[in-house]
Design an enzyme around this catalytic site. Structure first.
Site, mmCIF file in Angstrom:
data_model
loop_
_atom_site.group_PDB
_atom_site.id
_atom_site.type_symbol
_atom_site.label_atom_id
_atom_site.label_comp_id
_atom_site.label_asym_id
_atom_site.label_seq_id
_atom_site.Cartn_x
_atom_site.Cartn_y
_atom_site.Cartn_z
ATOM 1 N N HIS A 165 -2.271 -25.170 -32.599
ATOM 2 C CA HIS A 165 -1.330 -25.307 -31.480
ATOM 3 C C HIS A 165 0.080 -24.880 -31.927
ATOM 4 C CE1 HIS A 165 0.591 -27.143 -28.001
ATOM 5 N NE2 HIS A 165 -0.574 -27.472 -27.516
ATOM 6 N N GLU A 273 -1.571 -20.083 -29.060
ATOM 7 C CA GLU A 273 -2.492 -20.994 -29.739
ATOM 8 C C GLU A 273 -3.896 -20.398 -29.877
ATOM 9 O OE1 GLU A 273 -2.479 -24.413 -27.215
ATOM 10 O OE2 GLU A 273 -0.348 -24.217 -26.773
HETATM 11 O O1 TA6 Z 1 -1.978 -26.211 -25.276
HETATM 12 C C1 TA6 Z 1 -1.446 -26.510 -24.029
HETATM 13 C C2 TA6 Z 1 -1.665 -27.985 -23.732
HETATM 14 O O2 TA6 Z 1 -3.026 -28.275 -23.606
HETATM 15 C C3 TA6 Z 1 -0.880 -28.332 -22.477
HETATM 16 O O3 TA6 Z 1 -1.752 -28.581 -21.378
HETATM 17 C C4 TA6 Z 1 -0.062 -29.553 -22.895
HETATM 18 O O4 TA6 Z 1 -0.805 -30.743 -22.684
HETATM 19 C C5 TA6 Z 1 0.135 -29.247 -24.383
HETATM 20 O O5 TA6 Z 1 -1.135 -28.804 -24.806
HETATM 21 C C6 TA6 Z 1 0.718 -30.379 -25.192
HETATM 22 O O6 TA6 Z 1 -0.204 -31.423 -25.339
HETATM 23 P P1 TA6 Z 1 0.263 -32.720 -26.195
HETATM 24 O O7 TA6 Z 1 -0.946 -33.622 -26.230
HETATM 25 O O8 TA6 Z 1 0.657 -32.226 -27.544
HETATM 26 O O9 TA6 Z 1 1.439 -33.285 -25.466
#
Ligand code: TA6
Length: 299
Positions: A165, A273
């Site tokens: 991520h 990501e």
């Molecule tokens: O990667 C995108 C995502 O899935 C978004 O939908 C948002 O939820 C982001 O990840 C951040 O998630 P987190 O659990 O780190 O707040």
């Protein structure tokens, strides 16, 4: 290359003789800093990111395993917290490798069902005999992160998703253009019809970020390039990771996250990501699932 621990053993720093550096928090094996030879930071880290192990780090490169997002219809992982437990467990540092010929340095981290720092929720909710090796390789012009997931129990195969991520730092999101996603179908997680799977229009082959963006692509091209003001900055390639998620929370969602600071920090980041999140990777006893990303500095 030198590798040093911070005094409280919570964080590792690796420095190349050419000046580049990375910092990795043992919590989540989260890369929280990557600087080029001039000291320019390449990753975005929230000013309110928790670095004390109380919650997943807001920024850097959090690791998503064994589930991306939440999967209410998936029996094995439906009760796990969003994005799983790899990013909320304390990993072990397994060692560094470098050599005369190798200008870079590779740091290895491990997390398994037997690791003392495993998030206790995970052990209770996901009782598989898993083993993860996560390698972070810093070279002068690139950063590679790779993960290998194995299953030590032939009698209990598991299905997993994996994603890195990555919060890339940019100067101005309104000047960012992302290429390499053209004509790739994507799932849109934003808006009333979300999540909808729709084929991205063949043109323009350039994605710009003009509002909340949360898309899961299956690119047909090898590389995703992030450019700013027409100048390529990052070139992201993948090994065995078929998907790329592009995320920017934009103003309202950024303001709604307590650990996302400053509130206008969305102007200085874009998440690109790489992951295997389009379905589930079966890992049976003796199997290994391996995936990697390489982020090359091209600007
Ligand atoms: O990667 C995108 C995502 O899935 C978004 O939908 C948002 O939820 C982001 O990840 C951040 O998630 P987190 O659990 O780190 O707040």
């Amino acid at each position: 290359p030198t590798v040093t621990f911070t005094d409280d053993n919570s964080r590792l720093r690796a420095d190349l003789p050419t000046g580049e550096s990375i910092e990795v928090l043992l919590y989540g094996a989260t890369v929280i800093s990557w600087k080029d030879a001039t000291g320019d930071e390449k990753l975005w880290l929230s000013e309110a990111a928790k670095l004390d192990g109380s919650k997943a780090v807001r920024g850097g490169i959090p690791l998503v395993f064994p589930v991306f997002g939440t999967a209410p219809d998936h029996p094995q992982t439906k009760d796990l917290p969003q994005h799983g437990f790899a990013r909320t467990s304390r990993w072990e540092f397994l060692g560094k490798s470098t050599s005369e010929s190798m200008v870079g340095v590779k740091l290895d981290f491990g997390l398994s069902s037997a690791t003392p720092g495993l998030d206790p929720k995970a052990a209770a909710l996901w009782p598989f005999k898993f083993n993860l090796i996560y390698s972070v390789t810093l070279n002068p012009e690139s950063l590679t992160t790779s993960i290998v997931a194995t299953n030590d129990d032939a009698a209990a195969p598991f299905d997993c998703q994996v994603l890195m991520h990555t919060y890339l730092r940019v100067k101005d999101i309104t000047a960012v253009e992302i290429t390499g996603l053209a004509s790739a179908p994507y799932t849109d997680k934003v808006g009333p019809s979300a999540p909808s799977t729709k084929t991205q229009p063949a043109t323009p082959p350039t994605l710009t970020i003009t509002g909340e963006t949360d898309r899961v692509y299956t690119p047909t091209e090898d590389a995703v390039t992030v450019s700013e003001a027409g100048q390529p900055r990052f070139r992201v390639t993948r090994d065995n990771l078929a998907n790329v998620v592009v995320w920017n929370p934009w103003a309202d969602k950024a303001a709604a996250m307590a650990d996302f600071k400053p509130d206008d920090g969305y102007k200085n980041m874009v998440c690109v990501e790489p992951g295997a999140v389009g379905g589930w990777q079966a890992v049976e006893g003796g199997d290994a699932f391996e995936g990697a990303q390489t982020i090359k500095l091209v600007g």
